[in-house]
Design a protein around this motif. Sequence first.
Motif, PDB file in Angstrom:
ATOM      1  N   ASP A 127      -8.177  -4.801  24.515  1.00  0.00           N
ATOM      2  CA  ASP A 127      -7.965  -4.716  25.967  1.00  0.00           C
ATOM      3  C   ASP A 127      -7.259  -5.967  26.480  1.00  0.00           C
ATOM      4  OD1 ASP A 127      -9.444  -2.229  26.230  1.00  0.00           O
ATOM      5  OD2 ASP A 127     -11.236  -3.426  25.876  1.00  0.00           O
ATOM      6  N   THR A 175     -11.618  -2.394  20.806  1.00  0.00           N
ATOM      7  CA  THR A 175     -11.705  -2.451  22.262  1.00  0.00           C
ATOM      8  C   THR A 175     -13.009  -3.103  22.699  1.00  0.00           C
ATOM      9  OG1 THR A 175     -12.798  -0.297  22.431  1.00  0.00           O
ATOM     10  CG2 THR A 175     -10.371  -0.317  22.441  1.00  0.00           C
ATOM     11  N   ARG A 222      -2.762   1.592  27.122  1.00  0.00           N
ATOM     12  CA  ARG A 222      -3.248   0.337  26.536  1.00  0.00           C
ATOM     13  C   ARG A 222      -2.936   0.298  25.043  1.00  0.00           C
ATOM     14  NH1 ARG A 222      -7.367  -1.986  30.235  1.00  0.00           N
ATOM     15  NH2 ARG A 222      -7.644  -0.481  31.917  1.00  0.00           N
TER      16      ARG A 222
END
Length: 329
Positions: A127, A175, A222
């Motif tokens: 992220d 993540t 992302r």
Amino acid sequence: MTERPPFVAAVGAALEDLGVAGRVPVACSGGGDSLALLRACVELRDGGADLAPIAAHFDHRQRPGSAADSDHVEELAGLWRCDVTLGTFDGAAGASEATLRIARYDWLRAAAGRAAAAWVLTGHTADDQAETVWLRIIRGTGVAGLAGIPAVGPLPGSTAHGPEVTVVRPMLGVTGAVARGFLADRGVGWRDDPTNAAANYTRNRLRQDVLPQLEALNPRVREAAVRLAAAARDEAESTTGLADAVLGRALLCADERVIELREEPLAALTEPARRAVLRRVWQRAGWPERRMGRAEWVRLAALRPGDGKIQLPHGVSAFYATDELFLRR
């Protein structure tokens, strides 16, 4: 041997590939990502790895109650049988992101020095990588900037605060949701920093406002940014290798004041390749790049024997003397 959980295995593989071992400070804010990294290191240690994680918490003192984060990290470190080192920011409230980052890295360098550690671990995730890539696109960047956060590299900041230290980010492939899920499975709580929701920080506005709009167009935006960073890093590493090969034939001198290059190995290069070589030798000499934008690199690469002297940012002059290119500060 008990099979490692996937998250622990991913962290372990990243550390083993680099030979990270012994006493290692783990930057730990008390949030989910960094606590997950610390816990993974503890499980690796308990599973027989040559690893002695040190919980390293730096209190920025930018909000009321931040000392409770230190208490939480210290409590968990005790439960997990980790050494702990704590630091605090000495400046005033309202400090900029850049000021706090510099202070944190300087303190981490000093903490590594006290522990005689060559490495520092941080809990940056996929992220963070995606956000960094998008921030650089918004602000303007080149291919090197698109490479995002490196998985390993020198700890930013001044060596006046301690020895050379390598920072390793073993969680860039996972993540934050995976990291926090790992903690939740173990019943471990974490601290949520309310400043992560403050609209006065650019990264927070990107996270809260911009990325959700982009995800409406592409739910995997992302992941796309993370793939772009990996591709850009591959390209940058390839370019660096080619530039170093040329410099092996062209470089005569590169120090803090003077760079001297033979023209013959440069003459056959394309303009982009010539720029890459010049930028690489500039970096190797340790010269500042902050004000060297694309236009400046194009001007420098266009310089040829017989042209007049040109002036560049940071007090640099570039000129030819016969068939040698000189850059002087």
